[in-house]
Design a protein around this motif. Structure first.
Motif, mmCIF file in Angstrom:
data_model
loop_
_atom_site.group_PDB
_atom_site.id
_atom_site.type_symbol
_atom_site.label_atom_id
_atom_site.label_comp_id
_atom_site.label_asym_id
_atom_site.label_seq_id
_atom_site.Cartn_x
_atom_site.Cartn_y
_atom_site.Cartn_z
ATOM 1 N N GLY A 9 38.294 24.868 39.256
ATOM 2 C CA GLY A 9 38.799 26.186 38.886
ATOM 3 C C GLY A 9 38.071 27.306 39.606
ATOM 4 N N PHE A 10 36.755 27.146 39.776
ATOM 5 C CA PHE A 10 35.970 28.163 40.482
ATOM 6 C C PHE A 10 36.427 28.282 41.929
ATOM 7 C CE2 PHE A 10 32.436 29.330 43.231
ATOM 8 C CZ PHE A 10 31.973 30.492 42.642
ATOM 9 N N PHE A 11 36.593 27.141 42.599
ATOM 10 C CA PHE A 11 36.961 27.177 44.012
ATOM 11 C C PHE A 11 38.402 27.656 44.212
ATOM 12 C CE2 PHE A 11 33.359 24.179 44.294
ATOM 13 C CZ PHE A 11 32.638 24.829 45.283
ATOM 14 N N VAL A 12 39.293 27.286 43.312
ATOM 15 C CA VAL A 12 40.675 27.775 43.405
ATOM 16 C C VAL A 12 40.703 29.285 43.239
ATOM 17 C CG1 VAL A 12 42.918 27.813 42.229
ATOM 18 C CG2 VAL A 12 41.783 25.630 42.690
ATOM 19 N N SER A 13 39.978 29.782 42.240
ATOM 20 C CA SER A 13 39.905 31.219 42.014
ATOM 21 C C SER A 13 39.261 31.939 43.194
ATOM 22 C CB SER A 13 39.119 31.506 40.738
ATOM 23 O OG SER A 13 38.961 32.886 40.530
ATOM 24 N N LEU A 14 38.222 31.324 43.775
ATOM 25 C CA LEU A 14 37.524 31.928 44.915
ATOM 26 C C LEU A 14 38.445 32.018 46.125
ATOM 27 C CD1 LEU A 14 34.965 32.959 46.324
ATOM 28 C CD2 LEU A 14 34.361 30.563 46.783
ATOM 29 N N ALA A 16 41.800 31.910 46.227
ATOM 30 C CA ALA A 16 42.899 32.840 45.968
ATOM 31 C C ALA A 16 42.413 34.286 46.055
ATOM 32 C CB ALA A 16 43.504 32.572 44.591
ATOM 33 N N GLY A 17 41.214 34.532 45.509
ATOM 34 C CA GLY A 17 40.639 35.871 45.587
ATOM 35 C C GLY A 17 40.316 36.275 47.014
ATOM 36 N N SER A 18 39.904 35.301 47.838
ATOM 37 C CA SER A 18 39.603 35.597 49.247
ATOM 38 C C SER A 18 40.845 36.105 49.973
ATOM 39 C CB SER A 18 39.073 34.339 49.940
ATOM 40 O OG SER A 18 37.875 33.889 49.342
ATOM 41 N N ILE A 19 41.984 35.504 49.697
ATOM 42 C CA ILE A 19 43.233 35.938 50.329
ATOM 43 C C ILE A 19 43.579 37.349 49.888
ATOM 44 C CG2 ILE A 19 45.716 35.506 50.479
ATOM 45 C CD1 ILE A 19 45.082 32.515 50.252
ATOM 46 N N ARG A 20 43.487 37.606 48.572
ATOM 47 C CA ARG A 20 43.815 38.951 48.070
ATOM 48 C C ARG A 20 42.855 40.001 48.625
ATOM 49 N NH1 ARG A 20 44.925 36.102 43.321
ATOM 50 N NH2 ARG A 20 42.789 36.382 42.580
ATOM 51 N N LEU A 266 32.147 38.788 43.369
ATOM 52 C CA LEU A 266 32.812 39.080 42.090
ATOM 53 C C LEU A 266 32.773 37.872 41.168
ATOM 54 C CD1 LEU A 266 35.933 41.099 43.340
ATOM 55 C CD2 LEU A 266 33.969 41.989 42.071
ATOM 56 N N ARG A 267 33.033 36.674 41.720
ATOM 57 C CA ARG A 267 33.040 35.471 40.907
ATOM 58 C C ARG A 267 31.631 35.142 40.396
ATOM 59 N NH1 ARG A 267 36.345 34.085 37.997
ATOM 60 N NH2 ARG A 267 35.638 31.917 38.036
ATOM 61 N N LEU A 268 30.628 35.314 41.259
ATOM 62 C CA LEU A 268 29.265 35.013 40.841
ATOM 63 C C LEU A 268 28.798 35.966 39.748
ATOM 64 C CD1 LEU A 268 27.516 34.200 44.254
ATOM 65 C CD2 LEU A 268 28.294 32.594 42.490
ATOM 66 N N GLN A 269 29.202 37.237 39.856
ATOM 67 C CA GLN A 269 28.854 38.177 38.787
ATOM 68 C C GLN A 269 29.574 37.817 37.499
ATOM 69 O OE1 GLN A 269 28.379 42.487 39.583
ATOM 70 N NE2 GLN A 269 29.077 42.009 41.661
ATOM 71 N N ALA A 270 30.823 37.342 37.621
ATOM 72 C CA ALA A 270 31.618 37.033 36.427
ATOM 73 C C ALA A 270 31.027 35.881 35.628
ATOM 74 C CB ALA A 270 33.057 36.701 36.833
ATOM 75 N N ILE A 271 30.419 34.908 36.318
ATOM 76 C CA ILE A 271 29.861 33.767 35.586
ATOM 77 C C ILE A 271 28.378 33.963 35.280
ATOM 78 C CG2 ILE A 271 31.540 32.168 36.580
ATOM 79 C CD1 ILE A 271 29.389 31.159 38.456
ATOM 80 N N GLY A 272 27.836 35.138 35.653
ATOM 81 C CA GLY A 272 26.470 35.474 35.264
ATOM 82 C C GLY A 272 25.385 34.776 36.051
#
Length: 314
Positions: A9-14, A16-20, A266-272
């Protein structure tokens, strides 16, 4: 903490976020490819993107039409780029100084106009941003679907622009004129090519793309306008163009790299993750500096890069 990172889930989100996150870098970079290939360096992208973001948001807010907001952003981007064209092509001012002045102007003017239009409110006004497109079948493919087929229409339009930009520059008469003007404007002039017109057109194309990039932030990614929301992406776009050596497909790859850096922080901040958030915020800009240092000596700039042209001078 490690288990939160090492998940699908982390890598999929990462990814997808990279494309956006690559889109507001890739759009101005594509326009800047035209501009720089014609011999003009536009460092005013940051200010133009901010004005485009405001125009896109205000146009959408007052008409409730997202496409009108995009049109307003494009028109605003072209208008500001004409100022850059006037300073660098007609007046023949130093392009670095002219671009810096436009960035300062766009930054201050966008903040001022926002307060004139909306005042100071506890809750900032918002619009309904572009929604992700639901592509039948493709969207539901595990892993691949969420990464590639769960974005709004502006993402797909941007990817199409990559192909169009490459085709125009390499396969059309206009692209040949752009390259000729950037390499040897005097020779191009002797063949009947109007150097000033071609450069103005390229600067305007760059402004239109920058305006779109700003609008993506305000009505394609967020749903509001925030002072300084471009956050250096205009300057990163200039770095992307040099890193990509003025090739649209390489610019896509470079934009994904920088977009990935943004998405990662952004993802690293989100998971603390226990890393100072200041370091994470600086990650994309540190990457920009490293990229420029690595390619600055190898980049083959157009021969007439940043050089004003006058028919009367020999």
């Amino acid at each position: 903490m490690q288990t939160d990172i090492l998940t699908m889930g982390f890598f999929v989100s990462l990814l997808a976020g990279s494309i956006r996150m690559s889109v507001p870098i890739l759009l101005p970079a594509l326009g800047e490819i035209f501009t720089q290939r014609s011999g003009i360096l536009n460092l005013g992208l940051e200010g133009i993107m901010l004005m485009g973001a405001l125009a896109g948001f205000a146009g959408t807010y007052f008409t409730q039409n997202l496409w009108f907001g995009l049109l307003a952003a494009v028109v605003t981007g072209i208008t500001f780029s004409l100022l850059m064209g006037f300073l660098s092509i007609t007046v023949k001012a130093n392009q670095v100084i002219a671009g810096t002045a436009i960035t300062i102007l766009g930054t201050g003017l966008s903040a001022f106009l926002y307060r004139v239009m909306f005042g100071i409110q506890k809750l900032p006004p918002q619009v309904n941003a572009f929604d992700p497109l639901e592509i039948p079948v493709l969207t539901n493919i595990p892993i691949i679907g969420p990464i590639f087929f769960n974005h709004n229409i502006l993402v797909y339009i941007t990817l199409l622009f990559v192909i169009v930009t490459a085709f125009v520059l390499e396969k059309t008469t206009f692209g040949l004129k752009v390259r000729a003007v950037g390499e040897n404007p005097r020779a191009a002039d002797s063949k009947g090519i109007n150097v000033g017109v071609i450069r103005y057109l390229c600067v305007m194309i760059g402004g239109a793309f920058a305006g779109l990039g700003g609008a993506f932030l305000s009505i394609g990614y967020m749903n509001s306008f925030i002072d300084g929301m471009v956050s250096g992406r205009g300057f990163i776009a200039v770095a992307v163009v040099i890193f990509a050596r003025w090739n649209p497909y390489r610019a896509l790859g470079a934009s994904l790299l920088f977009g990935g850096a943004n998405a990662l922080q952004l993802r690293l901040q989100a998971i603390g993750v226990p890393i100072p958030h200041q370091f994470l915020l600086a990650l994309p800009y540190v990457l920009t500096i490293l990229v420029l240092l690595s390619v600055s000596k190898k980049a083959e700039f157009p021969a007439a890069y940043t050089l004003p042209y006058s028919r009367s001078e020999r």
